[in-house]
Design a protein around this motif. Structure first.
Motif, short mmCIF file in Angstrom:
data_model
loop_
_atom_site.label_atom_id
_atom_site.label_comp_id
_atom_site.label_asym_id
_atom_site.label_seq_id
_atom_site.Cartn_x
_atom_site.Cartn_y
_atom_site.Cartn_z
N TYR A 71 0.84 -1.20 0.00
CA TYR A 71 0.00 0.00 0.00
C TYR A 71 0.87 1.25 0.00
O TYR A 71 0.56 2.24 -0.66
N ALA A 242 -7.62 8.30 -1.62
CA ALA A 242 -7.59 7.01 -0.93
C ALA A 242 -7.08 5.95 -1.89
O ALA A 242 -6.57 4.92 -1.47
N ARG B 180 -15.34 8.99 1.57
CA ARG B 180 -14.31 8.28 2.33
C ARG B 180 -14.52 8.53 3.82
O ARG B 180 -14.52 9.69 4.27
N SER B 229 -13.72 12.46 -1.68
CA SER B 229 -12.92 12.73 -0.49
C SER B 229 -13.63 13.66 0.49
O SER B 229 -13.05 14.08 1.46
N TRP B 374 -10.57 0.19 6.05
CA TRP B 374 -11.43 0.65 4.96
C TRP B 374 -10.57 1.20 3.81
O TRP B 374 -10.76 0.89 2.66
N ASP B 375 -9.56 2.07 4.18
CA ASP B 375 -8.69 2.68 3.17
C ASP B 375 -8.01 1.61 2.33
O ASP B 375 -7.94 1.70 1.11
N GLY B 379 -11.45 1.33 0.00
CA GLY B 379 -11.11 2.49 -0.83
C GLY B 379 -9.97 2.18 -1.77
O GLY B 379 -10.07 2.35 -2.99
#
Ligand SMILES: Nc1ncnc2c1ncn2[C@@H]1O[C@H](COP(=O)(O)OP(=O)(O)OP(=O)(O)O)[C@@H](O)[C@H]1O
Ligand SMILES: Nc1ncnc2c1ncn2[C@@H]1O[C@H](COP(=O)(O)OP(=O)(O)OP(=O)(O)O)[C@@H](O)[C@H]1O
Ligand SMILES: NCCCCNCCCN
Ligand SMILES: [Mg+2]
Ligand SMILES: [Mg+2]
Lengths: 299, 386, 370, 294, 370
Positions: A71, A242, B180, B229, B374-375, B379
């Motif tokens: 990531y 994100a 988000r 966002s 979640w990110d 996301g």
């Protein structure tokens, strides 16, 4: 009065230093040097040092942490995927346009002036404008819909393309003006000489102008790339922070100001600087293969 | 100079740690930092206090920042021993982040006697205060959501349960949107409300107890175009027709319609069996502010918790209803506020608030863990990693 | 690239904005000729050359190569070679590649390109420098590369725009001889621009003198030297003594002029009658220092300034009536000497005076200030 | 003498002019791209402008109605007076300091050669070559550590980092343009070093100083990253406030953000118009010598 | 600012990095003299002048004004005036302010400054231009401002660094005379740098010829012109014919040299003995075209190139043994003519040949390439 004539008197020490170019005038440099050391070099090395003192683990563990986490590591690729094509497009599009405009013509000052506008708008305003203009119901999409070019609004914001356009809008004029100035630095007589030697415009461009322009293009690419690589506000505002536009500066920012992990943030900043310098070094190495001396420019 | 991260605040200088007087020795200049959008509700109260008590606060400055930046800023100021922010208005996230870093002055129990209004909290507001621990003082409260919002012209009958929502999203790809969660109140309310709706094993444990929620979000994500966002973007998209169904809260339902960013005829819907995941804004004092400033802030907070002042929290539905203490009537709110709520408010809210359970949100640590997951999974999952 | 037997410029004009830089230039150039365009700075020499080369479109007029009209062709299709004032060498190409450029553009076979390039390199003796870049060469060497590049493809016409102006005096002298030699040995046709009258005289078969965009005179070096068509050409051709006067008498080609109380007799050039204002022109080398003060045209004078110039002296002398003469002599004279000066009537030219153009000479002034 | 042997056909003016009128397709493409770019640019700017005056604007070409009330709202909501004052204060300080530090250094670097000059030049170049975030984060950390961030001094110091090198780079060509013999001439006339600076160099450098002052001003007003990282509650400049208005929590009418953006743009445009009186547009982006106009 | 009676340069040297630009210059300048520093580009002329002015610190040596050592003084305290190559006028000051600058620096009373400035303005006749800025003046006018500015405060020494090199030929000639005149009328002491030998000859009382930073010869114009001290000076002073040869016999000052099969007799300059390599130097104007082929030293030759130069022709002729001669003559000769050439032994100088320095002449080359 032969006594008053010393044989060959010793030269004054000031003369000796002066011969090497050192004299009192150099004091004028001191404020700027103090400034650059205190506000640039010191923080930079402070950051470098900090990056080797992670909150957990050995000196390199923050670097290991960055590269072992897909990531995080991915942000390098994400950034390059945005910055490289944007910088390349800006430079390549600037060449033919600047080539057209290198001579003197009436509207030149106007055109260049208008081109300066987006540079001064800055990324934040550009972002706001792009959101309005390219948004799903912005004028751009409305025109596409009205002319039946598309059935459904094209999504051009909050994704890769929003950031890309933002970089083009702020970067292209910059690249154009730079390329234009490099082009004006090439003595126009060279092309005229080539013409009298039988070269048509195509070969005048490829054999004379382009090779002489290449170093300038490389420099322009580097500068626009630096601008694009540090993309930050637009990645947040018109991108998808994100996901596909989570650029490396955002990762560094989040590490510093959301996770309060300064060593890790510094490590990311160092990685960021390193990646950028690698690209620049590659481009400059390629640049050095071209002729970089005087181009007989009148400038 | 050694190379180390900025230190956590250690000792603070003399005038910051002594006895806090009842009134400041000298009128102070107060810098207020708002990271929650709370000034919208409370700036009127503060201004009124300042104009009535120039001997306590001579000048006040306001500034706003995104919540994530809060802790970094305060910490840096404390590290430098120069804290110039006297009052921070924050949501749960900023408050908790600060607590974890030890940034805030513990107002309770030391100054409980100065803040009588705190005895008077509404029940869910009192629960929110409990969540805040000893550092924060709840200044405004609202039940929040999750709610669904839509325009009847584009969507006749909204889904009313989780499966229907999924089915609707599948049938109408790209038309369902939420922002988000880390940047959006409605987004995070939706995230925290789902475990109750789906009946997850432990709604307070996003790591181990949210299996159904994560699975649901992942599946839902297939039909989501992108996650904006900020909530504003989802509202804009609702208004312009890009999105037909978005996630909302009571405040985000009323206020944008007042402002004209969302058409007046937008409606809300609820999902069967939902629990309100409440929200509140807190006032906190960073460690390191002078005792004079602390005294001034305490006097100000006491003033803000009086029912007359709390009525201002109705605002234009921004944080509907808004007041944190009991017995604050809309009729005591400013006229402009009354007019807005009359025109854009919804009578059904009273029943919904009364008829559904309220839950406090996740604690900060769990929330960060939930955001992080979640990110990365929801996301960021939409992007291939290189 | 076909050779031609005659090139004709017909009313060639060029304006910049509203300003005329070149007006109605008519000129016929025969194959093999060496033509010099001569004139002071800004008179339109480069403009004329660029029009000929095709680098500047004409505003009016036409250019004919034998029966073919060429003023509409782009420069690359005219097949002329050009040597630029600042050489305009391609800085990124080696000497060899610079010289070969014209051949490459013509897509000659590799082997022939190589051969002809080598030949040209030898011609200008740069064998030791073929792999250098222009920046590594001295001025004279760069000059030679420029010449070789312009002649290597055997152009039907070679154009040169002040090719020697960037060289120092000694090198200029040498290169001048070389250009003339190349012109002869390669059988070139050359149009050469310069503002240096000595250079033009020594190089060209025919000179074209321009002033403010207009042709003043076309003629052989001898014609230009001995009989300038008007006072401006005379001034430009080294007639340093230009005295204002009034015509007293005209007798065929012989005019008598009164100037500062002297009576001077010389050849009338142009339209003169008794009573009109005139300008008398004499070269310093045509002023004789005579021992005898009896000659009819003798000018008694006092030497004021003397400059040593090797075999000769250059001097200034002032007559008792205040007329200042520049002269050159091999006699040893010194400031303060009394001399008697005389000018051969055949060497003294009389022109009608035109609209006032003050002879703004510091010389006269300093004298006045004393 | 030149003689005309045969009468040529009188040239028709159209024939000589023809080559210039017909443009090549390449030219059309190039101009097409330029026009397309400008149209989009216009769209970007105009959509912000129109929106800032729009009452409500959903799925339509133009807003439902027009109002100027968003400007009043933005002015109050974002405390713009204070922000603009801060912006001006910061800019003026940054300009003054960077000129004071940069001009003498530029003089030495333009005029002199000495050991280590290339290295020093590289060091001055680096802050312009590096992304601001790269050094901005450690810089902010250091400044906070010394209590210099979170207030005006931090913002000024951080903005000096790219400004001083920028002054050096823009001033260098101006200084190079001054014939060093003019300085020598002054000394030969009896002027000491100080007099040379004050009576000869300074007046000659006025255009250059103005140019780089305005360039630094424009850049400082527009500099987001460094200001963002070091600004405190009382020291936000207009860009940072604008960024916050777009991204901080709270419900805000889009139009008041647009109004703020318009205020920001107007300020930039005023600066730009002033700048272009003194500076060639190309000089706004790089250290470029003035194009020869003749 | 005190006048001096003698200025002495004692071993003045200057290096740049490791490279010597000026080596051990010894020179004594008497008050009132006009000295020219002469030499090819890069020989150290400007370096010498700047050392004298104080604009460049010395690497070694000293400078003495009578008994006072001045090489450690900054330029503003030496009180010398200087005229720069491109004038170096203050572009932001009017003509008047430019000229008055030196007086202002000396803090003279206002009234005196005004008076002396006016005087200088009149001296160079710029009364009509006092309020203009330098950019509005022509080259010649700027030149005059520069001179006025340098002399207005009556400096004990005026330094001039190629002050005429930016002017066109005609103006250069005029200004040259003016500089000489000012020098004489104001009683200045002048050191003048030029690379133009003609300019140096015509202006100076004494010439200093430099080459690669070293003095080659110091002498009067006549000495330099007729008897250059070595072959380099000869080359520089216009001895265009430089033929390599071998000394056959030395007889006092008379040497006999064999060159390309010819026996040439001339004056020996420097250390010569039979058998050593030598260089024979002759000016083109000293080569005579003789009708008679019988003279002992006669050189039969064929004319190859002829250039018209007004009164004279410049020509190149090659002897049957291949020796190339540059000559000037008033006779009308044409390419292809057979002529007999001769050189007066007094005008033929013989120098020892030094380390190989090829005569890199394009002329010889083109010949070879044919
Ligand atoms: N591109 C141009 N635009 C405008 N005017 C020009 C241009 N080129 C030349 N001119 C003008 O035309 C006139 C003739 O110029 P040209 O260059 O032909 O002179 P020249 O005789 O070559 O002078 P020089 O000896 O200085 O080279 C001048 O007045 C000049 O200012
Ligand atoms: N500032 C400098 N740095 C390095 N080398 C220099 C410098 N100035 C002069 N030189 C070198 O010193 C030598 C003498 O230079 P100088 O300028 O005195 O020559 P010059 O005789 O005046 O030549 P010119 O006729 O071209 O003006 C040259 O080789 C030159 O390259
Ligand atoms: N114009 C941008 C508004 C951003 C709103 N963010 C939502 C946060 C809600 N607490
Ligand atoms: Mg010209
Ligand atoms: Mg020099």
């Amino acid at each position: 009065m032969s006594g008053s004539r010393p044989g060959r008197p010793l030269t004054h020490w000031q003369h000796r230093l002066a011969e090497r170019g050192i004299d009192r005038q150099l004091w004028l440099l001191v404020p700027a040097l103090v400034f650059v050391v205190a506000l640039f070099l010191y923080p930079f090395f402070y950051g470098l040092g900090l990056s080797f003192q992670p909150t957990r683990g050995g000196p390199f563990s923050d670097y290991v942490r960055f590269f072992s986490d897909a990531y995080e590591r991915g942000t390098i690729w994400i950034t390059l995927r945005i910055a490289l094509p944007a910088a390349l497009l800006n430079v390549l599009a600037a060449v033919p346009i600047a080539y057209r405009m290198r001579g003197r013509f009436r509207a030149k000052r106007l055109v260049t002036t208008v081109l300066v506008v987006p540079i001064t708008l800055g990324t934040v305003l550009t972002a706001q404008g792009l959101l309005n203009f390219l948004g799903p119901t912005g004028w751009f999409n409305r025109i596409l819909l009205a002319t039946n070019l598309v059935d459904e609004p094209v999504r051009l914001t909050h994704n890769y393309w929003g950031v890309f356009f933002s970089l083009v809008i702020t970067g292209f004029p910059f690249a154009f003006l730079l390329v234009l100035s490099y082009l004006s630095g090439i003595d126009p007589t060279l092309e005229r000489a080539a013409a009298t030697l039988g070269a048509d415009w195509r070969r005048r461009f490829t054999r004379i102008t382009l090779p002489l322009l290449m170093p300038g293009l490389a420099t322009t690419f580097c500068l626009t790339f630096v601008l694009a690589f540090s993309v930050f506000p637009s990645a947040v505002l018109v991108g998808n922070p994100a996901g596909e536009t989570r650029v490396i500066s955002l990762a560094a920012y989040q590490a510093a100001y959301e996770q309060y992990d300064y060593p890790y943030a510094s490590a990311i900043a160092m990685i960021m600087g390193f990646v950028e310098l690698v690209i620049i070094a590659v481009v400059l190495a390629a640049r050095s293969r071209f002729y970089t001396g005087s181009t007989g420019g009148k400038g | 100079v050694g190379c180390g991260a900025p230190e956590t605040p250690g000792d603070t200088s003399g005038d910051t740690s002594g006895e806090v007087p009842q009134r400041p020795g000298r009128a102070v200049t107060l810098n207020v930092l708002d990271v929650a959008g709370n000034l919208q509700l409370t700036q009127g109260m503060i201004d009124e206090f300042v104009s009535k008590n120039p001997d306590v606060i001579s000048r006040v400055t306001y500034s706003k920042a995104p919540a994530p930046e809060l802790a970094g800023k305060i910490k840096a100021q404390q590290g430098a021993d120069r804290v110039d922010i006297g009052l921070v208005l924050t949501g749960v996230d900023g408050l908790a982040a600060g607590i974890e870093q030890g940034l805030w002055v513990d107002v309770l129990p030391a100054f409980a006697d100065r803040l009588g209004g705190m005895q008077n909290y509404l029940e869910p507001a009192a629960a929110m205060q409990k969540l805040a621990g000893n550092a924060g003082v709840t200044v405004t409260y609202y039940p929040s959501g999750p709610l669904l919002e839509y325009l009847p012209s584009r969507l006749a009958t909204p889904p009313t349960n989780a499966q229907a929502l999924l089915a609707w999203a599948k049938a109408n790809p790209k038309r369902f949107q939420y922002a988000r969660p880390a940047n959006s109140g409605p987004g995070r309310t939706f995230l925290m409300g789902l475990p109750y709706i789906l009946g997850d094993s432990n709604p307070k444990d996003p790591t181990a107890g949210w299996d159904k929620t994560w699975a649901f979000l992942k599946e839902l994500g297939q039909y989501v175009d992108y996650y904006p966002s900020g909530t504003t973007e989802t509202m804009k998209n609702l208004a312009n027709g890009t999105a037909h169904l978005i996630v909302s809260t009571t405040g985000w339902d009323i206020n944008p319609r007042v402002l004209g960013t969302v058409p007046k005829d937008a409606r809300i819907a609820t999902i069967d069996g939902f629990h309100w995941v409440t929200d509140a804004h807190y006032a906190v004092m960073p460690k390191g502010v002078s005792t004079d400033t602390q005294a001034a802030v305490l006097a100000l907070l006491a003033f803000m918790l009086t029912p007359e002042q709390q009525a201002k929290a109705y605002d234009e539905g921004y944080f509907y209803p808004g007041p944190a203490v009991k017995d604050v009537q809309l009729t005591s709110a400013p006229q402009k506020s009354q007019d807005a709520i009359r025109e854009f408010g919804r009578p059904e809210y009273d029943a919904l608030i009364a008829g559904n359970p309220t839950e406090v949100p996740l604690d900060a640590k769990s929330l960060v863990a939930a955001f992080n997951r979640w990110d990365r999974e929801i996301g960021g999952g939409k992007v291939k990693q290189g | 690239m076909s050779a031609f037997s005659r090139l004709r410029l017909d009313g060639v004009s060029r304006r910049f904005g509203g300003q005329a830089a070149l007006t109605e230039l008519d000129l016929t150039i025969e194959a093999g000729e060496f033509i010099a365009l001569l004139g002071p700075s800004g008179c339109g020499k480069s403009t004329a050359l660029n029009c000929l080369a095709g680098l500047l479109p004409l505003t009016a007029g036409s250019i004919w190569q034998d029966e073919r009209r060429i003023d509409t062709l782009p420069p690359e299709r005219r097949g002329f070679g050009m040597v630029f004032q600042s050489y305009a060498l391609f800085p990124h190409l080696t000497v060899r590649a610079n010289i070969a450029f014209g051949l490459r553009m013509r897509r000659l076979p590799k082997e022939e390109t190589r051969r002809r390039t080598e030949e040209a390199v030898r011609l200008v003796r740069l064998e030791d420098h073929v792999d250098k870049l222009p920046g590594q060469l001295s001025g004279g060497q760069q000059q030679r590369v420029a010449i070789a590049r312009a002649v290597v493809f055997e152009p039907s016409l070679v154009l040169m725009d002040e090719p020697l102006s960037n060289l120092d005096a000694k090198l200029r002298l040498e290169m001048r001889t070389e250009i003339r030699r190349l012109h002869q040995s390669l059988g070139l046709t050359t149009v050469y621009v310069t503002h240096d009258q000595e250079e033009a005289l020594s190089l060209a078969d025919r000179l074209v003198v321009l002033r403010e965009g207009r042709v003043q005179q076309v003629g052989s070096p001898r014609e230009l030297h001995t009989r300038p068509a008007n006072r401006h050409v005379a001034d430009f051709m080294g007639y340093r003594n230009l005295w204002p006067g009034r015509v007293e008498q005209v007798d065929g080609v012989r005019a008598t002029v009164g100037s500062s109380g002297h009576r001077l007799v010389g050849e009338a050039v142009g339209d003169l009658r008794a009573g009109v204002d005139a300008v008398v022109a004499v070269r310093p080398e045509d002023v004789r220092v005579d021992g005898s003060g009896e000659a009819r045209d003798a000018l008694p004078a006092t030497v004021e300034v003397v400059e040593y110039q090797g075999r000769e002296l250059a001097a200034e002398a002032r007559t008792d009536t205040g007329l200042l003469l520049h002269l050159r002599t091999e006699q040893r004279i010194a400031p303060g000497d009394r001399v008697t000066l005389a000018v051969d009537p055949q060497r003294l030219l009389v022109y009608p005076a035109d609209a006032a153009q003050p002879t703004d000479r510091l010389a006269d002034v300093v004298e006045a200030a004393r | 003498m030149a003689t005309i042997t045969e009468a040529p056909p009188t040239p028709s003016p159209a024939r000589t002019a023809r080559r210039r009128i017909v443009a090549r397709p390449a030219a059309w493409i190039v101009w097409g791209v330029v026009v397309f770019f400008f149209l989009n640019l216009l769209g970007v700017v105009a959509s912000v402008l129109v929106s800032s005056f729009g009452q409500r604007w959903f799925d339509t070409w133009l807003p439902d109605g027009y109002t100027t009330s968003w400007y009043g709202r933005a002015w109050e909501e974002f405390a713009l007076l204070r922000v603009i004052v801060v912006t001006l204060e910061v800019s003026v300080l940054v300009v003054g300091l960077s000129l004071l530090i940069g001009v003498p250094a530029a003089y030495v670097l333009a005029r002199r050669s000495f050991p280590g000059k290339r290295l020093i030049f590289l060091v001055f170049l680096l802050p312009i070559l590096m992304p601001p975030i790269t050094y901005g984060i450690p810089l902010a950390t250091v400044l906070y550590k010394f209590g210099l961030a979170g207030n005006m001094s931090g913002v000024v110091l951080a903005n000096l980092v790219p400004s001083v090198p920028f002054v050096i780079l823009t001033m260098t060509p101006f200084i190079e343009q001054i014939d060093p013999r003019v300085e020598s001439a002054a000394r030969m006339c009896g002027a000491g070093l100080r007099t040379v600076f004050l009576r000869v160099l300074a007046p000659l450098l006025v255009p250059g100083i103005l140019a780089s002052a305005i360039l630094v001003l424009v850049r400082t007003v527009g500099m987001f990253e460094l200001t963002f990282l070091t600004a405190g509650p009382d020291s936000q400049t207009l860009v940072v406030a604008l960024y916050y208005s777009m991204s901080a929590s709270g419900i805000r009418a889009q139009q008041s953000v647009d109004a703020m953006a318009v205020i920001y743009t107007s300020m930039m445009l005023v600066l730009l118009v002033v700048a272009l009186r003194y500076v060639n547009p190309t000089q706004l982006v790089a250290r470029v010598k003035d194009e020869p106009e003749h």
